[in-house]
Structure formats: structure tokens, C-alpha cells
Design a protein around this motif. Structure first.
Motif, PDB file in Angstrom:
ATOM      1  N   ILE A   2       0.919  -1.250   0.004  1.00  0.00           N
ATOM      2  CA  ILE A   2       0.080   0.141   0.071  1.00  0.00           C
ATOM      3  C   ILE A   2       0.694   1.379   0.023  1.00  0.00           C
ATOM      4  O   ILE A   2       1.947   1.295   0.622  1.00  0.00           O
ATOM      5  CB  ILE A   2      -0.931  -0.105   1.202  1.00  0.00           C
ATOM      6  CG1 ILE A   2      -1.974  -1.026   1.219  1.00  0.00           C
ATOM      7  CG2 ILE A   2      -1.506   1.460   1.545  1.00  0.00           C
ATOM      8  CD1 ILE A   2      -2.981  -1.343   2.289  1.00  0.00           C
TER       9      ILE A   2
ATOM     10  N   ILE B  37       0.967   5.087   0.905  1.00  0.00           N
ATOM     11  CA  ILE B  37       0.539   6.117   1.872  1.00  0.00           C
ATOM     12  C   ILE B  37       0.933   7.478   1.648  1.00  0.00           C
ATOM     13  O   ILE B  37       2.135   7.956   1.715  1.00  0.00           O
ATOM     14  CB  ILE B  37       0.620   5.757   3.405  1.00  0.00           C
ATOM     15  CG1 ILE B  37       0.354   4.382   3.437  1.00  0.00           C
ATOM     16  CG2 ILE B  37      -0.186   6.548   4.105  1.00  0.00           C
ATOM     17  CD1 ILE B  37       0.432   3.704   5.076  1.00  0.00           C
ATOM     18  N   ARG B  38       0.185   8.120   0.685  1.00  0.00           N
ATOM     19  CA  ARG B  38       0.474   9.398   0.406  1.00  0.00           C
ATOM     20  C   ARG B  38      -0.216  10.432   0.977  1.00  0.00           C
ATOM     21  O   ARG B  38      -1.660  10.528   0.760  1.00  0.00           O
ATOM     22  CB  ARG B  38       0.272   9.526  -1.171  1.00  0.00           C
ATOM     23  CG  ARG B  38       0.589  10.987  -1.749  1.00  0.00           C
ATOM     24  CD  ARG B  38       0.277  11.000  -3.293  1.00  0.00           C
ATOM     25  NE  ARG B  38       0.809  12.065  -3.951  1.00  0.00           N
ATOM     26  CZ  ARG B  38       0.559  13.188  -3.785  1.00  0.00           C
ATOM     27  NH1 ARG B  38      -0.639  13.790  -2.938  1.00  0.00           N
ATOM     28  NH2 ARG B  38       0.840  14.610  -4.474  1.00  0.00           N
TER      29      ARG B  38
ATOM     30  N   GLY C 253      -1.413  10.659   3.729  1.00  0.00           N
ATOM     31  CA  GLY C 253      -2.390  10.172   4.631  1.00  0.00           C
ATOM     32  C   GLY C 253      -3.478   9.449   4.041  1.00  0.00           C
ATOM     33  O   GLY C 253      -4.385   8.863   4.535  1.00  0.00           O
TER      34      GLY C 253
ATOM     35  N   ASN D  15      -4.595   6.300   1.749  1.00  0.00           N
ATOM     36  CA  ASN D  15      -3.977   4.854   1.314  1.00  0.00           C
ATOM     37  C   ASN D  15      -4.283   4.607  -0.230  1.00  0.00           C
ATOM     38  O   ASN D  15      -5.506   4.619  -0.731  1.00  0.00           O
ATOM     39  CB  ASN D  15      -4.721   3.793   1.960  1.00  0.00           C
ATOM     40  CG  ASN D  15      -4.239   3.763   3.564  1.00  0.00           C
ATOM     41  OD1 ASN D  15      -3.139   4.466   3.712  1.00  0.00           O
ATOM     42  ND2 ASN D  15      -5.010   2.751   4.228  1.00  0.00           N
TER      43      ASN D  15
ATOM     44  N   GLU E   8       4.990   9.134   1.201  1.00  0.00           N
ATOM     45  CA  GLU E   8       5.267   8.281  -0.042  1.00  0.00           C
ATOM     46  C   GLU E   8       4.828   9.036  -1.365  1.00  0.00           C
ATOM     47  O   GLU E   8       3.558   9.681  -1.136  1.00  0.00           O
ATOM     48  CB  GLU E   8       4.922   6.974   0.180  1.00  0.00           C
ATOM     49  CG  GLU E   8       5.804   6.197   1.060  1.00  0.00           C
ATOM     50  CD  GLU E   8       5.077   4.730   1.530  1.00  0.00           C
ATOM     51  OE1 GLU E   8       4.013   4.539   1.317  1.00  0.00           O
ATOM     52  OE2 GLU E   8       5.752   3.916   2.087  1.00  0.00           O
TER      53      GLU E   8
END
Length: 545
Positions: free
Chosen positions: A441, A443-444, A446, A448, A479
């Protein structure tokens, strides 16, 4: 070798989900009922692969070969509950060995052809196996010498073929007792551990699993099943289980040779096969796709990654082929989004039946399976949009990792549900959908982001042949998404801007848009078609993308 607890055996037996019949009994019945039907056809390129000619065997010949090989193994010293490692491509002797080793009282442990000393040493240590069956030359590599160097007693494929031609000793075989609760096979889960873990499956586990695909995908008596996946875990098992359920003909293939595979599909009157999503997409993007006649095929199962809705719709539109969306693990867990339980084709790529949810009934009658989603506090997810880890309990689930009691506490919930390590999302009151692996996953800021969803969206771009999405570190967002793209035409590379513009035009949320791109000639995959994301993540870090 019986590994399930007495209480588990009592529970599923009382529910009439387990019984006294073994897989050996199923084969014996087929030998009586359809003795002259062709049971197995070797892969056409067998001689090029291992140096011995391709052949075919009827059910009668297959039954005799199983007993003959079992006799030979007993005479060579195989004892009750011994584990036998087999490292073979998809040849008819591998299928026979599953049943012959069991007939002799042992447990077959098939492993991938790509495995080398490190993996085989781990198998020997984890399983205590001493006997290895393999090939002397496969693509220039001597597997027999490798195994011998590790201390295995070795048997070459030519010796197995010779054993199959001998006369069986019925008195010797009748002295071996095999129950439905005995372990039939010991396959290996790749997982996220540094070493593969053994997944022992009993006859009763497999017999329940044998209902799963036929009940949900419409397998019929005598179907011809094409098996392109290696027969080493659940992906390959879909083919041989369907073959066994149908009393059909198993057409072998592997390793993948695209030209030969397409020839088999077009000439062998195949009714059912299993293909990873990447191959589905590849077929649809062939230059001559409009001239392909796949009309004999009734259904195709796909797994290892979520299929794109586009590919499912195209197979239905072009050839009226039902695509069955499979999710499963070597540990025995499985869900099927097929025409029986998910008749709405538009839903099937993203919806699995919520088997076992109280109050729901399903046309497939897959009673006994229970699935639920748990959040980080192990509380059940019940509302649409909620995401949690899928936990799964049923008569198809293994008893636990072989000789690894240390893993039991983290592998199962207190009430006996297996922790799959996969995130699912509640779609509606009747359906759940695959969301992503725990470690897959992105996580950008906050949010998903499902890497699988990004991959399926990018695949809709006409210039993309294959794609894999991974997370790249970002100081501000945490990310961002990096996509590895195999272009359809190397002379006309689809740029990141091209792909982002395309995704915007089809209405993709901004935070899901890829922000980095790398180009590859081929997406790295393991033997069953799963993308090797760890390699790609390392590559991202090394390049500083």
C-alpha cells in the motif's frame, strides 16, 4: 501424518464437510468410470525442456502408473509420513507423483524449478526430507547434482518413468494405510518471510478445495483443462483440482512459452484454463487479436493479482468467455468471484462473495467457509468502505505451518481464523474486495493508495503493455507512486505526462496519479506470476527516484 487437531476433525466431520474418502479414492473411481479417456497430455516442448519425449496417458494408464511408482518408492525405502521433494516442470510424472507418494504413505513436497541451493537447503531443514526427485538437465542446469551436493538421495525423472512401466505390487500397497485426514502435500508459501514456509494440506482439505472452482466457475464433466502454471502451489492446484473434479483431460504447459501456449489454446479444444492478469492483457494486445478463435473456452480463472475490468469485459465481448476472479493462498484460503456467485460481470473484477457472513446464502453452496475483516484493533469491519485484514476459517485451511509452532500465535486469531496478511474492503452488504497486501500500500499524505488499483488504471493506456506500481519515499508526502512500465512499442515510449493526462481524462483521483516513471523490458515475477515488488522497491531506492 495427521496434523489437524481432533476437535477440528470432529467439527468438520460432524458438519459433513469432511469424510473418509481420499484423493486416491477419487482417482481409483475415475479409472473405473472413464478408463479410456485421456487423462494427461504432456507439454509439447517436453523434449526440448528435459530431453525425453512428450506423451499422453489415459485414466487407466495413469492409475496403473501411480500404483507402479508407489511400489517402486516403497521398495526404495520410502516409509509412512516421509516427505519427498520434487523439482520438476509440468510433466505427467509430476502429477502421478502427487498420488504415488501418497499411495506409498508419504507426502509430496513440490518446489519451483527456479529454486537453488539456498531454497532447497531450507526445505530440507524445515521438512526433514531426504529424497529428491528432479531432472539432470533443465535449461543447462543440473538439478540432480545440486540436490546431491546438499545431501539428498536423488531420483531422476527417467527413473520415475521407468518405475511407472513396472508391475505394481498390490499386496505391498494394501499394507499402507492412508486416511482422509492424512497430509497429502507440503507446498511452500513465498510470503514476506526470509524463508519459505511449509503448508501441509490433508486429503480432506483438498477435497473441499476441489469443490471451489467447479462450483463457482461452471466446470463440466470431461472438460479439457490447460495448465500453464507450475504445479507447486495453489495457482497450479486450480488446474489439477478442476481436472480431477471433471474427470477430464489435463493439458500441461510450463514454463511459459507464449507462442506454444496460444497454439495449445487454439488447437486443443480447451474449456478451462488459468492465466495471470498480465497474460490476459497480453493476449488482448496482440496485433492479431481479432483473428484469434477462442470459442471453445467456457471460462478462464485469473489470480495472483487483481484483474482489470477492461480485460474481463474484452474477453466477454470478443469470445463470450467468463473470467473468474480468484483470490487464494497456498495455506488453503480462497474466494472466487465467478458467474455463479457474482453474475454481474461489471462487478466481478472488484467484488468477491462474502462467504460465511451470517444471513447470506450463495448459489455455489460453499458452506463452511467464514470470512471477516479485522481492523488494527481486531474489531470487525462491517460498513461499506471500511478496510481491514481478511481473516479466514474453513475446511480448506491448513493446520498451520509445518514444524513451525512458533508462528501459530501470529498466524491465527484466538477463535481459529487464519490471518491472510491481505487487506480487503467492504464493498456492500454481500461483497468484499481485494484492496492490497499489507506491504503493498502506498500511503501518500495520509491517503492509502492501492498499488494494484494504480496498475489496473495505468493498463488502460494504449501504450502500456505491463506495469508495476511501488512507493517511492517523499519528504513532504511520506510516499509517492512510482510506476515501472513495459511499453507496447519501445520506439514510442508513453511518458509520465501522457499517462497522467490519460488517467485524468478517465476520472482518476489526483492523489492516485503516478509521480515517477521507470521503463523496463520485463516486469520481474516469481514462478507463479506475482510481481517481485521487493526488487522494484530496492531499485527505486538505488536510483533515488
Amino acid at each position: 501424518m495427521i496434523l489437524h487437531s481432533p476437535s477440528t476433525i470432529e467439527h468438520y466431520t460432524a458438519a459433513k464437510l469432511w469424510g473418509g474418502r481420499t484423493l486416491l479414492d477419487v482417482v481409483a473411481a475415475h479409472v473405473v468410470d472413464v478408463p479410456q479417456r485421456v487423462a494427461i497430455v504432456d507439454t509439447p516442448d517436453r523434449e526440448a525442456l528435459i530431453g525425453t519425449p512428450a506423451t499422453s496417458v489415459t485414466w487407466s494408464e495413469f492409475g496403473k502408473a501411480v500404483d507402479a511408482i508407489a511400489t517402486g518408492l516403497i521398495r526404495r525405502g520410502l516409509k509412512k509420513d516421509d516427505v519427498v521433494v520434487a523439482q520438476l516442470p509440468n510433466v505427467w510424472e509430476l502429477i502421478a507423483l502427487y498420488f504415488a507418494v501418497s499411495r506409498a504413505g508419504g507426502v509430496l513436497s513440490p518446489v519451483a524449478m527456479q529454486w537453488r541451493e539456498t531454497e532447497l537447503r531450507n526445505v530440507a531443514e524445515a521438512s526433514q526430507a531426504q529424497l529428491y526427485i528432479g531432472v539432470k538437465n533443465f535449461k543447462g542446469f543440473d538439478h540432480i547434482s545440486m540436490a546431491a551436493k546438499l545431501g539428498y538421495a536423488t531420483v531422476a525423472i527417467e527413473d520415475v518413468t521407468a518405475l511407472a512401466a513396472q508391475a505394481p505390487d498390490q499386496a505391498l500397497l494394501d499394507a499402507v494405510s492412508v486416511s482422509a485426514n492424512d497430509i497429502f502435500s507440503l507446498c511452500w508459501s513465498s510470503g514476506t518471510e526470509s524463508h519459505a514456509k511449509g503448508c501441509p494440506m490433508s486429503h480432506n482439505n483438498w477435497l473441499y478445495q476441489m469443490r471451489l472452482v467447479p462450483n463457482t466457475a461452471g466446470i463440466q464433466e470431461g472438460d479439457r483443462v490447460l495448465a500453464p502454471a507450475p504445479m507447486v502451489n495453489m495457482t497450479g492446484a486450480v488446474a489439477w483440482l478442476s481436472w480431477l473434479a471433471a474427470r477430464g483431460t489435463l493439458l500441461l504447459h510450463h514454463p511459459l512459452n507464449v507462442e506454444l501456449f496460444l497454439k495449445q489454446i487454439l488447437t486443443e479444444k480447451v474449456q478451462f484454463t488459468i492465466l495471470v492478469p498480465a497474460i490476459l492483457n497480453m493476449i488482448l494486445k496482440l496485433p492479431n487479436v481479432d483473428s484469434l478463435d477462442l470459442s471453445s473456452i467456457r471460462s478462464i480463472a485469473t489470480g495472483s493479482a487483481p484483474p482489470s475490468r477492461w480485460s474481463m469485459e474484452e474477453f466477454k465481448r470478443r469470445w463470450n468467455i467468463e473470467i473468474c476472479n480468484l483470490w487464494g493462498q497456498t495455506e488453503g484460503t480462497g474466494l472466487v468471484g465467478g458467474p455463479v456467485d457474482v453474475p454481474d460481470f461489471a462487478m466481478r473484477s472488484e467484488h468477491f462473495p462474502w462467504w460465511g457472513k451470517p444471513g447470506l446464502e450463495w448459489p455455489s453452496t460453499m458452506e463452511g467457509v467464514q470470512a471477516k475483516l479485522l481492523d488494527e484493533q481486531d474489531q470487525e469491519c462491517t460498513r461499506p468502505g471500511e478496510v481491514g485484514e481478511l481473516v479466514y476459517r474453513g475446511p480448506n485451511v491448513f493446520a498451520g505451518y509445518y514444524r513451525r509452532p512458533d508462528l501459530a500465535q501470529n498466524s491465527f486469531t484466538a477463535d481459529g481464523f487464519f490471518r491472510t496478511g491481505d487487506f480487503f474492503i467492504v464493498r456492500d452488504e454481500r461483497h468484499i474486495g481485494f484492496f492490497d497486501r499489507k506491504k503493498d500500500i502506498i500511503i501518500r499524505g495520509g491517503f492509502n493508495i492501492s498499488a494494484a488499483e494504480v496498475e489496473n488504471l495505468v493498463l488502460t493506456h494504449p501504450g502500456v503493455q505491463e506495469v508495476a506500481a511501488v512507493a517511492v519515499p517523499d519528504e513532504i508526502m511520506g510516499e509517492k507512486t512510482c510506476i515501472y512500465v513495459v511499453p507496447k512499442d519501445k520506439a514510442r515510449l508513453p511518458t509520465l505526462e501522457d499517462i497522467v493526462d490519460h488517467l485524468k481524462q478517465i476520472g482518476v483521483a489526483v492523489y492516485k496519479l503516478p509521480e515517477h516513471i521507470e521503463y523496463l523490458d520485463i516486469i520481474p515475477r516469481n514462478p507463479v506470476g506475482k510481481i517481485l515488488k521487493a526488487q522494484l522497491r530496492q531499485r527505486v531506492h538505488a536510483s533515488g527516484a
